[in-house]
Design an enzyme around this catalytic site. Structure first.
Site, PDB file in Angstrom:
ATOM      1  N   TYR A 238      12.661  17.406   0.191  1.00 23.69           N
ATOM      2  CA  TYR A 238      13.318  18.128   1.284  1.00 23.69           C
ATOM      3  C   TYR A 238      12.875  17.595   2.651  1.00 23.69           C
ATOM      4  O   TYR A 238      13.703  17.164   3.465  1.00 23.69           O
ATOM      5  CB  TYR A 238      13.003  19.633   1.143  1.00 23.69           C
ATOM      6  CG  TYR A 238      13.360  20.459   2.353  1.00 23.69           C
ATOM      7  CD1 TYR A 238      14.668  20.560   2.796  1.00 23.69           C
ATOM      8  CD2 TYR A 238      12.375  21.157   3.064  1.00 23.69           C
ATOM      9  CE1 TYR A 238      15.002  21.320   3.918  1.00 23.69           C
ATOM     10  CE2 TYR A 238      12.685  21.916   4.176  1.00 23.69           C
ATOM     11  CZ  TYR A 238      13.998  21.991   4.602  1.00 23.69           C
ATOM     12  OH  TYR A 238      14.318  22.739   5.711  1.00 23.69           O
ATOM     13  N   LYS A 242      15.056  15.332   5.281  1.00 26.53           N
ATOM     14  CA  LYS A 242      15.316  15.903   6.615  1.00 26.53           C
ATOM     15  C   LYS A 242      14.787  14.949   7.692  1.00 26.53           C
ATOM     16  O   LYS A 242      15.415  14.771   8.735  1.00 26.53           O
ATOM     17  CB  LYS A 242      14.643  17.275   6.766  1.00 26.53           C
ATOM     18  CG  LYS A 242      15.263  18.408   5.974  1.00 26.53           C
ATOM     19  CD  LYS A 242      16.628  18.850   6.447  1.00 26.53           C
ATOM     20  CE  LYS A 242      16.615  19.736   7.649  1.00 26.53           C
ATOM     21  NZ  LYS A 242      17.985  20.276   7.940  1.00 26.53           N
TER      22      LYS A 242
HETATM   23  N1  LIG Z   1      14.770  28.644   5.708  1.00 36.68           N
HETATM   24  C1  LIG Z   1      13.711  28.129   6.309  1.00 36.68           C
HETATM   25  O1  LIG Z   1      12.596  28.634   6.207  1.00 36.68           O
HETATM   26  C2  LIG Z   1      13.872  26.900   7.176  1.00 36.68           C
HETATM   27  C3  LIG Z   1      12.764  26.449   7.885  1.00 36.68           C
HETATM   28  C4  LIG Z   1      12.910  25.352   8.731  1.00 36.68           C
HETATM   29  C5  LIG Z   1      14.122  24.738   8.848  1.00 36.68           C
HETATM   30  N2  LIG Z   1      15.192  25.189   8.124  1.00 36.68           N
HETATM   31  C6  LIG Z   1      16.463  24.526   8.306  1.00 36.68           C
HETATM   32  O2  LIG Z   1      17.380  25.501   8.767  1.00 36.68           O
HETATM   33  C7  LIG Z   1      18.667  25.240   8.273  1.00 36.68           C
HETATM   34  C8  LIG Z   1      19.238  26.470   7.614  1.00 36.68           C
HETATM   35  O3  LIG Z   1      18.432  26.853   6.538  1.00 36.68           O
HETATM   36  P1  LIG Z   1      18.828  28.114   5.662  1.00 36.68           P
HETATM   37  O4  LIG Z   1      17.555  28.728   5.225  1.00 36.68           O
HETATM   38  O5  LIG Z   1      19.844  28.913   6.354  1.00 36.68           O
HETATM   39  O6  LIG Z   1      19.485  27.377   4.419  1.00 36.68           O
HETATM   40  P2  LIG Z   1      20.440  27.987   3.290  1.00 36.68           P
HETATM   41  O7  LIG Z   1      20.447  29.465   3.331  1.00 36.68           O
HETATM   42  O8  LIG Z   1      20.061  27.307   2.028  1.00 36.68           O
HETATM   43  O9  LIG Z   1      21.890  27.488   3.733  1.00 36.68           O
HETATM   44  C9  LIG Z   1      22.262  26.170   3.639  1.00 36.68           C
HETATM   45  C10 LIG Z   1      23.693  26.058   4.093  1.00 36.68           C
HETATM   46  O10 LIG Z   1      24.072  24.676   4.057  1.00 36.68           O
HETATM   47  C11 LIG Z   1      25.307  24.583   3.372  1.00 36.68           C
HETATM   48  N3  LIG Z   1      25.467  23.292   2.724  1.00 36.68           N
HETATM   49  C12 LIG Z   1      24.685  22.721   1.790  1.00 36.68           C
HETATM   50  N4  LIG Z   1      25.196  21.547   1.424  1.00 36.68           N
HETATM   51  C13 LIG Z   1      26.332  21.365   2.142  1.00 36.68           C
HETATM   52  C14 LIG Z   1      27.303  20.348   2.212  1.00 36.68           C
HETATM   53  N5  LIG Z   1      27.212  19.251   1.455  1.00 36.68           N
HETATM   54  N6  LIG Z   1      28.343  20.493   3.071  1.00 36.68           N
HETATM   55  C15 LIG Z   1      28.449  21.596   3.843  1.00 36.68           C
HETATM   56  N7  LIG Z   1      27.563  22.611   3.810  1.00 36.68           N
HETATM   57  C16 LIG Z   1      26.511  22.491   2.975  1.00 36.68           C
HETATM   58  C17 LIG Z   1      25.254  25.690   2.345  1.00 36.68           C
HETATM   59  O11 LIG Z   1      26.554  25.909   1.867  1.00 36.68           O
HETATM   60  P3  LIG Z   1      26.847  26.477   0.383  1.00 36.68           P
HETATM   61  O12 LIG Z   1      26.822  27.965   0.534  1.00 36.68           O
HETATM   62  O13 LIG Z   1      28.173  25.934   0.082  1.00 36.68           O
HETATM   63  O14 LIG Z   1      25.758  25.966  -0.513  1.00 36.68           O
HETATM   64  C18 LIG Z   1      24.694  26.804   3.200  1.00 36.68           C
HETATM   65  O15 LIG Z   1      25.706  27.350   3.989  1.00 36.68           O
HETATM   66  C19 LIG Z   1      18.553  24.031   7.370  1.00 36.68           C
HETATM   67  O16 LIG Z   1      18.927  22.892   8.082  1.00 36.68           O
HETATM   68  C20 LIG Z   1      17.076  23.977   7.039  1.00 36.68           C
HETATM   69  O17 LIG Z   1      16.656  22.663   6.773  1.00 36.68           O
HETATM   70  C21 LIG Z   1      15.106  26.259   7.293  1.00 36.68           C
END
Ligand SMILES: NC(=O)c1ccc[n+]([C@@H]2O[C@H](COP(=O)([O-])OP(=O)(O)OC[C@H]3O[C@@H](n4cnc5c(N)ncnc54)[C@H](OP(=O)(O)O)[C@@H]3O)[C@@H](O)[C@H]2O)c1
Length: 487
Positions: A238, A242
């Protein structure tokens, strides 16, 4: 720039957002619609087979969520027409060129109309298949950037959400600096993204030629991701993919205004639209959930080490302030949206609040029996943890296996269950080691400048100094997890 200017910067704007069926972008969508009802259009890129399925996902996975209750109340019976006027689902996939938007006319509309593009889409599983993680986290970033370039000079800003842990296992103070193309975390080594893409193709073809089934291919791709990540110094697929996504953004952006946000561990909302909204068990949440269920008795984590947590609504606020600040600047800006320098929390707080919470509010097992939790035993190094697990779990398991052999598999079910639990805990420990043994602090000097534009009590604040972490876990985050995740 004051609060009003920031909110006004979204007025009459059209924004293309990826990842809105996920946790973070959903909160962004709600916030924009609530604080700036005069936003022009929100184009939400959603993976779906057709527009009807995308609409279905929009309603079921976004608008129907309790997160939108404040906005629903605000608009009353006009809610449906309000969102119909503002939100436009777009079928697409960031893993494909042109974001997988098949219809050229629709692409042209987006290029003509989008003022802002926000890329939140990602696959966040630490040990994702390498081919999938490269496609979404690395090529996805590239595809979004290429799409943004098609908008020409009219695009005000492209905001890309990354993670603070692109820093890998660095220790000490980690700066808000770009990652150069080809840079690795191992001295004197060089990374070639094209080679990584080729390698995946070769390995997949090899597996197919050998007649490997889907499951074998998946495991091979997961292993390859971890192997390549560790070769270059990243702890998992991951963060590695990223980091490559950031490299793509930085290298290919030309003079496009790009903002990269690097949040740390994002947890439930602190206050907006209400405290404790959460979706899915992320990073440390699996620990809390398994502890509450009585499954986690010991774990790897140094109680004194910093646990860098940031509530999701604060991340969204930082995104909005950053977008307003860097409109039409042809530069790259990087922000740590983190808490370790400003107001550090630690693993002791996590363990202690989890114990106090589940002692007061115990869970019940499937037979209705109350689950009694005891303080989790914490080990500060992986070696200590392995020794403990071998002595108290692995060895007894091996004895049980022998007994089973003699007694014709009499305790087969018990053995299988305990063995599965053991393997699960070890797998979790390995995946979590880079986080729970992390010895870095994320410098947030750049973010501090943004923070100073909004007062700490305003509805765009993201100053973690106002958070009492003990209170946050006890009264906001763990109750939120129980309500929305543990159910
Ligand atoms: N959660 C954390 O603690 C955390 C911490 C630091 C940074 N981040 C970053 O914050 C962002 C959001 O994280 P999150 O926790 O909200 O993630 P999440 O709940 O897993 O959501 C991921 C989203 O990306 C979409 N996605 C995945 N593959 C795709 C593709 N090929 N084309 C279009 N959409 C796609 C998913 O769509 P589907 O519903 O279709 O799968 C979902 O809407 C990410 O960039 C992550 O790296 C997260």
């Amino acid at each position: 720039m004051g609060l009003d200017d920031i909110i006004r910067s979204l007025q009459h704007k059209s924004i293309l957002i990826t990842g809105s069926t996920g946790f973070l972008a959903k909160i962004l969508v709600e916030k924009v619609l609530r604080t700036q009802p005069e936003v022009k259009k929100l184009f939400l890129l959603i993976r779906a087979s057709d527009l009807n399925s995308a609409r279905y996902r929009l309603h079921n996975e976004i608008l129907k969520k309790e997160l939108f209750k404040v906005l629903r109340e605000k608009h009353g019976s006009g809610f449906d027409s309000f969102v119909r006027e503002k939100i436009f689902p777009v079928v697409g996939d960031v893993g494909h060129e042109s974001l997988g938007i098949a219809d050229l006319e629709l692409r042209k509309t987006l290029w003509r109309e989008a003022d802002i593009i926000i890329n939140v889409a990602a696959t966040t599983s630490f040990d994702e298949r390498y081919d999938v993680a490269l496609e979404v986290n690395t090529l996805g970033a590239k595809h979004v950037l290429e799409f943004a370039k098609q908008c020409g000079g009219r695009l005000e800003v492209l905001l890309h959400v990354s993670t603070a842990y692109v820093s890998g296992n660095k220790s000490g103070l980690i700066m808000e600096k770009p990652i150069k193309l080809g840079e690795t975390l191992i001295p004197y080594s060089h990374l070639d993204i094209d080679f990584e893409l080729k390698l995946v193709e070769i390995e997949l073809e090899k597996a197919r030629n050998e007649g490997a089934d889907e499951k074998t291919q998946r495991l091979a791709m997961k292993k390859l991701g971890l192997k390549r990540a560790r070769l270059y110094g990243w702890p998992n697929t991951y963060t590695f993919t990223k980091a490559m996504g950031e490299m793509m953004m930085g290298h290919l952006r030309g003079d496009l205004p790009v903002v990269i946000m690097r949040p740390s561990i994002i947890e439930s909302t602190f206050s907006d639209p209400f405290p404790g909204w959460m979706e899915g068990a992320r990073t440390i949440d699996s620990l809390i959930v398994n502890f509450g269920k009585g499954k986690l008795k010991c774990f790897l984590a140094d109680p004194n080490l910093v646990l860098d947590v940031i509530p999701a609504d604060m991340v969204v606020n930082a995104m909005i302030v950053a977008m307003a600040t860097h409109r039409s600047e042809s530069s790259l800006h990087i922000y740590h949206v983190t808490s370790s320098v400003r107001n550090p929390c630690n693993y002791h707080t996590l363990a202690d609040t989890s114990h106090r919470y589940f002692s007061k509010n115990p869970c019940y097992d499937k037979d209705g029996r109350l689950i009694v939790v005891k303080r989790v035993v914490m080990f500060t190094t992986m070696a200590q943890f392995r020794r403990y697990m071998t002595l108290f779990y692995k060895l007894p398991l091996q004895i049980l296996k022998l007994v089973n052999k003699v007694l014709l598999q009499k305790f087969r079910l018990q053995y299988n269950k305990l063995n599965t639990n053991y393997n699960y805990v070890m797998h979790l420990a390995e995946l979590y080691e880079p986080y729970v043994c992390f010895k870095g602090w994320f410098d947030d000097l750049n973010a501090g400048k943004l923070r100073s534009m909004v007062s700490p009590r305003s509805n765009l604040a993201f100053d973690t100094q106002i958070i009492d972490w003990d209170d946050y876990f006890m009264t906001i985050h763990i109750p939120g997890l129980v309500k929305y995740v543990l159910k």
